[in-house]
Design a protein around this motif. Structure first.
Motif, PDB file in Angstrom:
ATOM      1  N   GLY A 126     -64.642 -61.855  77.784  1.00 25.04           N
ATOM      2  CA  GLY A 126     -63.607 -61.080  78.453  1.00 25.04           C
ATOM      3  C   GLY A 126     -62.316 -60.961  77.679  1.00 25.04           C
ATOM      4  N   THR A 127     -62.302 -61.431  76.431  1.00 21.06           N
ATOM      5  CA  THR A 127     -61.073 -61.367  75.626  1.00 21.06           C
ATOM      6  C   THR A 127     -61.369 -60.661  74.305  1.00 21.06           C
ATOM      7  OG1 THR A 127     -61.473 -63.426  74.413  1.00 21.06           O
ATOM      8  CG2 THR A 127     -60.415 -63.631  76.588  1.00 21.06           C
ATOM      9  N   PRO A 128     -60.340 -60.334  73.540  1.00 21.71           N
ATOM     10  CA  PRO A 128     -60.540 -59.674  72.243  1.00 21.71           C
ATOM     11  C   PRO A 128     -61.145 -60.595  71.174  1.00 21.71           C
ATOM     12  CG  PRO A 128     -58.261 -59.388  72.995  1.00 21.71           C
ATOM     13  CD  PRO A 128     -58.928 -60.359  73.922  1.00 21.71           C
ATOM     14  N   HIS A 129     -61.378 -61.851  71.496  1.00 20.16           N
ATOM     15  CA  HIS A 129     -61.941 -62.814  70.542  1.00 20.16           C
ATOM     16  C   HIS A 129     -63.190 -62.256  69.870  1.00 20.16           C
ATOM     17  CE1 HIS A 129     -64.427 -66.443  69.545  1.00 20.16           C
ATOM     18  NE2 HIS A 129     -63.277 -66.822  69.032  1.00 20.16           N
ATOM     19  N   PHE A 130     -64.069 -61.605  70.631  1.00 22.53           N
ATOM     20  CA  PHE A 130     -65.297 -61.000  70.113  1.00 22.53           C
ATOM     21  C   PHE A 130     -64.980 -60.069  68.938  1.00 22.53           C
ATOM     22  CE2 PHE A 130     -68.184 -57.347  70.088  1.00 22.53           C
ATOM     23  CZ  PHE A 130     -69.429 -57.942  70.049  1.00 22.53           C
ATOM     24  N   ASP A 131     -64.023 -59.179  69.143  1.00 28.32           N
ATOM     25  CA  ASP A 131     -63.677 -58.204  68.108  1.00 28.32           C
ATOM     26  C   ASP A 131     -63.146 -58.883  66.848  1.00 28.32           C
ATOM     27  OD1 ASP A 131     -64.305 -55.898  69.714  1.00 28.32           O
ATOM     28  OD2 ASP A 131     -62.456 -56.318  70.823  1.00 28.32           O
ATOM     29  N   TYR A 132     -62.309 -59.889  67.020  1.00 23.38           N
ATOM     30  CA  TYR A 132     -61.729 -60.575  65.866  1.00 23.38           C
ATOM     31  C   TYR A 132     -62.786 -61.316  65.061  1.00 23.38           C
ATOM     32  CZ  TYR A 132     -57.404 -59.741  68.466  1.00 23.38           C
ATOM     33  OH  TYR A 132     -56.370 -59.163  69.165  1.00 23.38           O
ATOM     34  N   VAL A 133     -63.656 -62.027  65.740  1.00 20.30           N
ATOM     35  CA  VAL A 133     -64.686 -62.800  65.049  1.00 20.30           C
ATOM     36  C   VAL A 133     -65.686 -61.866  64.357  1.00 20.30           C
ATOM     37  CG1 VAL A 133     -66.597 -64.440  65.329  1.00 20.30           C
ATOM     38  CG2 VAL A 133     -64.427 -64.829  66.510  1.00 20.30           C
ATOM     39  N   CYS A 134     -66.101 -60.823  65.053  1.00 19.65           N
ATOM     40  CA  CYS A 134     -67.054 -59.874  64.445  1.00 19.65           C
ATOM     41  C   CYS A 134     -66.457 -59.218  63.205  1.00 19.65           C
ATOM     42  CB  CYS A 134     -67.470 -58.815  65.460  1.00 19.65           C
ATOM     43  SG  CYS A 134     -68.451 -59.464  66.826  1.00 19.65           S
ATOM     44  N   ARG A 135     -65.219 -58.773  63.298  1.00 20.11           N
ATOM     45  CA  ARG A 135     -64.560 -58.123  62.157  1.00 20.11           C
ATOM     46  C   ARG A 135     -64.397 -59.106  61.000  1.00 20.11           C
ATOM     47  NH1 ARG A 135     -63.593 -53.125  60.571  1.00 20.11           N
ATOM     48  NH2 ARG A 135     -63.181 -52.705  62.734  1.00 20.11           N
ATOM     49  N   ALA A 136     -63.942 -60.311  61.294  1.00 18.43           N
ATOM     50  CA  ALA A 136     -63.733 -61.303  60.239  1.00 18.43           C
ATOM     51  C   ALA A 136     -65.044 -61.649  59.542  1.00 18.43           C
ATOM     52  CB  ALA A 136     -63.093 -62.565  60.818  1.00 18.43           C
ATOM     53  N   ALA A 137     -66.101 -61.837  60.305  1.00 19.23           N
ATOM     54  CA  ALA A 137     -67.395 -62.183  59.711  1.00 19.23           C
ATOM     55  C   ALA A 137     -67.925 -61.027  58.872  1.00 19.23           C
ATOM     56  CB  ALA A 137     -68.399 -62.562  60.803  1.00 19.23           C
ATOM     57  N   THR A 138     -67.887 -59.827  59.411  1.00 21.37           N
ATOM     58  CA  THR A 138     -68.407 -58.662  58.701  1.00 21.37           C
ATOM     59  C   THR A 138     -67.619 -58.408  57.418  1.00 21.37           C
ATOM     60  OG1 THR A 138     -69.135 -57.675  60.781  1.00 21.37           O
ATOM     61  CG2 THR A 138     -68.912 -56.199  58.897  1.00 21.37           C
ATOM     62  N   ASP A 139     -66.315 -58.340  57.538  1.00 23.60           N
ATOM     63  CA  ASP A 139     -65.484 -58.087  56.348  1.00 23.60           C
ATOM     64  C   ASP A 139     -65.594 -59.225  55.340  1.00 23.60           C
ATOM     65  OD1 ASP A 139     -64.687 -55.737  57.549  1.00 23.60           O
ATOM     66  OD2 ASP A 139     -62.673 -56.460  58.074  1.00 23.60           O
ATOM     67  N   GLY A 140     -65.617 -60.455  55.831  1.00 25.06           N
ATOM     68  CA  GLY A 140     -65.695 -61.605  54.933  1.00 25.06           C
ATOM     69  C   GLY A 140     -67.010 -61.658  54.180  1.00 25.06           C
ATOM     70  N   LEU A 141     -68.110 -61.402  54.849  1.00 30.59           N
ATOM     71  CA  LEU A 141     -69.418 -61.442  54.182  1.00 30.59           C
ATOM     72  C   LEU A 141     -69.567 -60.283  53.201  1.00 30.59           C
ATOM     73  CD1 LEU A 141     -71.588 -62.564  57.209  1.00 30.59           C
ATOM     74  CD2 LEU A 141     -71.012 -63.933  55.166  1.00 30.59           C
ATOM     75  N   ASN A 142     -69.031 -59.129  53.541  1.00 34.75           N
ATOM     76  CA  ASN A 142     -69.035 -58.006  52.612  1.00 34.75           C
ATOM     77  C   ASN A 142     -68.220 -58.345  51.366  1.00 34.75           C
ATOM     78  OD1 ASN A 142     -69.645 -55.209  51.903  1.00 34.75           O
ATOM     79  ND2 ASN A 142     -67.462 -54.872  52.224  1.00 34.75           N
ATOM     80  N   ARG A 143     -67.093 -58.972  51.571  1.00 34.02           N
ATOM     81  CA  ARG A 143     -66.249 -59.376  50.434  1.00 34.02           C
ATOM     82  C   ARG A 143     -66.970 -60.380  49.535  1.00 34.02           C
ATOM     83  NH1 ARG A 143     -60.568 -62.460  51.064  1.00 34.02           N
ATOM     84  NH2 ARG A 143     -60.530 -63.244  48.935  1.00 34.02           N
ATOM     85  N   VAL A 144     -67.684 -61.315  50.126  1.00 32.46           N
ATOM     86  CA  VAL A 144     -68.462 -62.280  49.336  1.00 32.46           C
ATOM     87  C   VAL A 144     -69.457 -61.541  48.451  1.00 32.46           C
ATOM     88  CG1 VAL A 144     -70.192 -64.126  49.442  1.00 32.46           C
ATOM     89  CG2 VAL A 144     -68.196 -64.198  50.954  1.00 32.46           C
ATOM     90  N   ALA A 145     -70.200 -60.613  49.035  1.00 27.72           N
ATOM     91  CA  ALA A 145     -71.213 -59.874  48.267  1.00 27.72           C
ATOM     92  C   ALA A 145     -70.572 -59.127  47.104  1.00 27.72           C
ATOM     93  CB  ALA A 145     -71.961 -58.913  49.182  1.00 27.72           C
ATOM     94  N   LEU A 146     -69.476 -58.448  47.360  1.00 26.41           N
ATOM     95  CA  LEU A 146     -68.836 -57.639  46.320  1.00 26.41           C
ATOM     96  C   LEU A 146     -68.094 -58.491  45.292  1.00 26.41           C
ATOM     97  CD1 LEU A 146     -67.519 -54.728  48.555  1.00 26.41           C
ATOM     98  CD2 LEU A 146     -69.516 -54.726  47.040  1.00 26.41           C
ATOM     99  N   ASP A 147     -67.380 -59.504  45.741  1.00 26.07           N
ATOM    100  CA  ASP A 147     -66.617 -60.347  44.813  1.00 26.07           C
ATOM    101  C   ASP A 147     -67.519 -61.160  43.902  1.00 26.07           C
ATOM    102  OD1 ASP A 147     -64.307 -59.387  45.985  1.00 26.07           O
ATOM    103  OD2 ASP A 147     -63.762 -61.279  46.977  1.00 26.07           O
TER     104      ASP A 147
END
Length: 160
Positions: free
Chosen positions: A86-107
């Motif tokens: 019921g809070t925005p926590h879902f959006d923050y965690v999903c975005r952080a995980a997605t962006d972070g894992l993409n960054r790992v692959a590219l970096d």
């Protein structure tokens, strides 16, 4: 439900690849299914000794994946689940995980199989976890994708 149009490649022989899994710990039943699916993919692809690293949650996946990529693994599989609340926590965690894992692959120029379930409820997660009665096996799919990408990159880097 997703799943239609997915490729059906034959498993490649990946016995010589160094492979690691980083898996969250929240939602134990779902995570057990995702890990079992990844292990089935490793067996099908002849991966001999994948390393499995457990972290507390999905938010912690990118830093663990980056550490493994820096350690020279040929492919990494990231497994986690975030269930909407019921809070925005879902959006923050999903975005952080997605962006972070993409960054790992590219970096690190390392394939990262994305096995993070982002679901509205627990039943959606169970339907994707590769458990008996599940409609999909996202752990298997994420592992197979990481391995196929590692093989493709290895082939592409060979001189003609």
């Amino acid at each position: 439900m997703s799943g239609s149009g997915a490729p059906k490649p034959e498993p490649a022989d990946c016995h010589d690849l160094r492979v690691a899994v980083v898996a969250a710990s929240w939602h134990e039943q779902v995570m057990d299914g995702l890990l079992a699916g990844a292990r089935r993919a490793f067996d099908d692809h002849k991966v001999e000794e994948p390393v499995v690293v457990r972290v507390p949650g999905t938010f912690e996946l990118p830093v663990a994946a980056a550490t493994l990529a820096k350690g020279g693994y040929d492919a990494i599989v990231a497994l986690g689940v975030v269930i909407r609340g019921g809070t925005p926590h879902f959006d923050y965690v999903c975005r952080a995980a997605t962006d972070g894992l993409n960054r790992v692959a590219l970096d690190h120029l390392t394939p990262v199989g994305f096995g993070v379930l982002t679901c509205d409820d627990e039943q959606q997660a169970l339907d994707r976890a590769g458990l008996e009665g599940s409609h999909e096996d996202k752990g298997y799919e994420a592992a197979a994708a990481a391995l196929a990408t590692a093989v493709a990159l290895r082939r592409a880097s060979r001189p003609y």
